[in-house]
Every structure is written in structure tokens, then in C-alpha cells.
Design a protein around this motif. Structure first.
Motif, PDB file in Angstrom:
ATOM      1  N   VAL A 195      50.453  39.075  37.338  1.00 44.11           N
ATOM      2  CA  VAL A 195      49.973  38.804  38.800  1.00 44.11           C
ATOM      3  C   VAL A 195      49.185  39.706  39.209  1.00 44.11           C
ATOM      4  CG1 VAL A 195      50.216  37.981  40.980  1.00 44.11           C
ATOM      5  CG2 VAL A 195      51.347  36.477  39.152  1.00 44.11           C
ATOM      6  N   THR A 197      45.328  40.379  39.825  1.00 45.03           N
ATOM      7  CA  THR A 197      44.736  40.526  41.270  1.00 45.03           C
ATOM      8  C   THR A 197      43.856  41.737  41.199  1.00 45.03           C
ATOM      9  OG1 THR A 197      46.586  39.388  42.021  1.00 45.03           O
ATOM     10  CG2 THR A 197      45.473  40.936  43.428  1.00 45.03           C
ATOM     11  N   CYS A 204      47.894  33.718  45.327  1.00 44.63           N
ATOM     12  CA  CYS A 204      48.778  33.514  44.436  1.00 44.63           C
ATOM     13  C   CYS A 204      49.896  32.429  45.006  1.00 44.63           C
ATOM     14  CB  CYS A 204      49.323  34.680  44.234  1.00 44.63           C
ATOM     15  SG  CYS A 204      48.213  36.023  43.659  1.00 44.63           S
ATOM     16  N   ASN A 241      52.755  29.986  37.834  1.00 43.25           N
ATOM     17  CA  ASN A 241      51.957  30.825  38.828  1.00 43.25           C
ATOM     18  C   ASN A 241      50.173  29.930  38.846  1.00 43.25           C
ATOM     19  OD1 ASN A 241      53.565  32.931  39.673  1.00 43.25           O
ATOM     20  ND2 ASN A 241      53.551  33.512  37.524  1.00 43.25           N
ATOM     21  N   ILE A 264      46.749  31.402  40.313  1.00 38.73           N
ATOM     22  CA  ILE A 264      45.967  32.416  40.948  1.00 38.73           C
ATOM     23  C   ILE A 264      44.532  31.809  41.307  1.00 38.73           C
ATOM     24  CG2 ILE A 264      45.192  34.862  41.183  1.00 38.73           C
ATOM     25  CD1 ILE A 264      47.535  35.355  39.192  1.00 38.73           C
ATOM     26  N   SER A 306      49.231  39.172  47.413  1.00 34.29           N
ATOM     27  CA  SER A 306      48.291  39.644  46.360  1.00 34.29           C
ATOM     28  C   SER A 306      47.955  40.917  46.556  1.00 34.29           C
ATOM     29  CB  SER A 306      47.123  38.785  46.390  1.00 34.29           C
ATOM     30  OG  SER A 306      46.206  38.625  47.438  1.00 34.29           O
TER      31      SER A 306
END
Length: 115
Positions: free
Chosen positions: A8, A12, A25, A38, A40, A115
């Protein structure tokens, strides 16, 4: 950090590097019917920027973590590109497509991560 937290963070960073906007997120790990743990979600201002963001995510994760996506789709029109990293799905939209599909509302019961 766990692998999910690492991926993640890397995703990002890659989005921010290409000036992706409105990064969200979503932690879907407590939702049984979710396709991944997850999501995103971000957007670019044009189809060209959407492609550049998606390309940068793929390149950055490969360089920084030797992580390749299992699959990806949407480059033909580059209005909505999805990158599949197993437990993490990345959705890169144009603003119009993001508003149309409104994934944040669809998964409104998910937890939001910083994020």
C-alpha cells in the motif's frame, strides 16, 4: 510492516510521483464478499495521466519490491485501469469514470486507511 502495509505504501508513493489525485485506501479485510483486502483508488486528469500512473505503479513496485501484478486491464481506453496485486487491487480512474462507478460508495462499509 506487513506485506500489505508495504505494498500500500509503495503504491501510494508511485501514485504521488505521477501527481495522482484523491488517493483513497480502503481496507476491505473484514468484508467477506470483497474481491481483495485492499482497494486503492485514485484519479488522473486525463487518459494519458491515468496510463502514466498505472505504468509508474507497475515499474515502481517491480523496482522497489520485485512485485509484479497478477494481471491488469483497461489500457485500451485508459479511463479506468485496474492492477491486480492479489490481496490489493489498484483502480486508476479519470474523474468522470470515478464518479460514474463510485467505488467508495459501493464499499462504504470499508475502513479508510491513511495514504
Amino acid at each position: 510492516m506487513t506485506r500489505n502495509t508495504d505494498i500500500v505504501k509503495l503504491i501510494t508513493e508511485a501514485i504521488q510521483d505521477k501527481k495522482g489525485k484523491r488517493i483513497v485506501c480502503l481496507d476491505l479485510s473484514d468484508i467477506e464478499t470483497a474481491a481483495a483486502s485492499n482497494f486503492i483508488i485514485c484519479e488522473g486528469t486525463s487518459s494519458m495521466q491515468v496510463s502514466a500512473i498505472a505504468d509508474n505503479i507497475r515499474d515502481y513496485l517491480l523496482e522497489q519490491g520485485s512485485i509484479k501484478p497478477y494481471n491488469y486491464d483497461g489500457y485500451k481506453n485508459s479511463q479506468w485501469i485496474v492492477l491486480d496485486y492479489g490481496d490489493t487491487l489498484v483502480h486508476v480512474f479519470t474523474r468522470e469514470m470515478r464518479e460514474l462507478y463510485n467505488l467508495e460508495e459501493l464499499w462504504s462499509d470499508a475502513k479508510h486507511r491513511n495514504s
